[in-house]
Design a protein around this motif. Structure first.
Motif, mmCIF file in Angstrom:
data_model
loop_
_atom_site.group_PDB
_atom_site.id
_atom_site.type_symbol
_atom_site.label_atom_id
_atom_site.label_comp_id
_atom_site.label_asym_id
_atom_site.label_seq_id
_atom_site.Cartn_x
_atom_site.Cartn_y
_atom_site.Cartn_z
ATOM 1 N N SER A 35 60.272 -5.994 29.920
ATOM 2 C CA SER A 35 58.904 -6.451 30.189
ATOM 3 C C SER A 35 57.892 -5.329 29.976
ATOM 4 N N ILE A 36 58.160 -4.174 30.564
ATOM 5 C CA ILE A 36 57.219 -3.046 30.461
ATOM 6 C C ILE A 36 57.132 -2.531 29.027
ATOM 7 N N ALA A 37 58.282 -2.362 28.370
ATOM 8 C CA ALA A 37 58.282 -1.854 26.995
ATOM 9 C C ALA A 37 57.554 -2.820 26.059
ATOM 10 N N SER A 38 57.733 -4.119 26.256
ATOM 11 C CA SER A 38 57.057 -5.105 25.407
ATOM 12 C C SER A 38 55.547 -5.061 25.595
ATOM 13 N N VAL A 39 55.104 -5.030 26.836
ATOM 14 C CA VAL A 39 53.660 -4.967 27.104
ATOM 15 C C VAL A 39 53.073 -3.674 26.530
ATOM 16 N N LEU A 40 53.761 -2.561 26.724
ATOM 17 C CA LEU A 40 53.296 -1.279 26.176
ATOM 18 C C LEU A 40 53.184 -1.354 24.657
#
Length: 135
Positions: A89-94
């Motif tokens: 989730s975090i890597a995708s948003v980043l």
């Protein structure tokens, strides 16, 4: 964990990992495609691209950013469920923020950015929909 649950978990891991490969390949081909823009190679040879001085520090930042999808190919396969959920989730948003912040210069950029964002949104969707493993 029974065999059916194990197979489901492996399928989700494989799907996430494959989506990261898909996104990464689109990032690479967008960059390669940029080399065909008139005057781009000459800009690179001067060390300034679109008015931005290319420094070792900037190249390090680019290297770190491109390492995110590369690392997520592996991490999607090996991280525990909860950590996997948050990492994807975090890597995708980043990556969505970085891709949008990078801007679009022409029609092919719009095409590649659209495909990359769709892939990253699919990763987020799969991470959120991944069934919690049975205890």
């Amino acid at each position: 964990m029974n065999a059916d649950n194990k197979i489901i978990e492996l399928n989700w891991r494989a799907t996430l990992s494959t989506l990261w490969i898909f996104v990464f390949l689109n990032i690479i081909f967008r960059d390669i495609h940029g080399f065909f823009r008139t005057g781009f190679l000459e800009e690179i040879m001067t060390g300034t691209v679109d008015g931005v001085l290319i420094t070792e520090e900037l190249l390090l930042i680019f290297g770190i950013l491109v390492e995110i999808p590369i690392a997520m190919v592996l991490l999607s396969r090996v991280l525990k469920y909860k950590v996997n959920f948050w990492a994807n989730s975090i890597a995708s948003v980043l990556m969505i923020v970085v891709i949008i912040d990078n801007g679009v210069a022409d029609l092919d950029d719009i095409f590649f950015v659209t495909i990359q964002i769709i892939g990253l949104l699919a990763i987020i969707w799969y991470a959120w929909k991944w069934p919690k493993p049975a205890s």
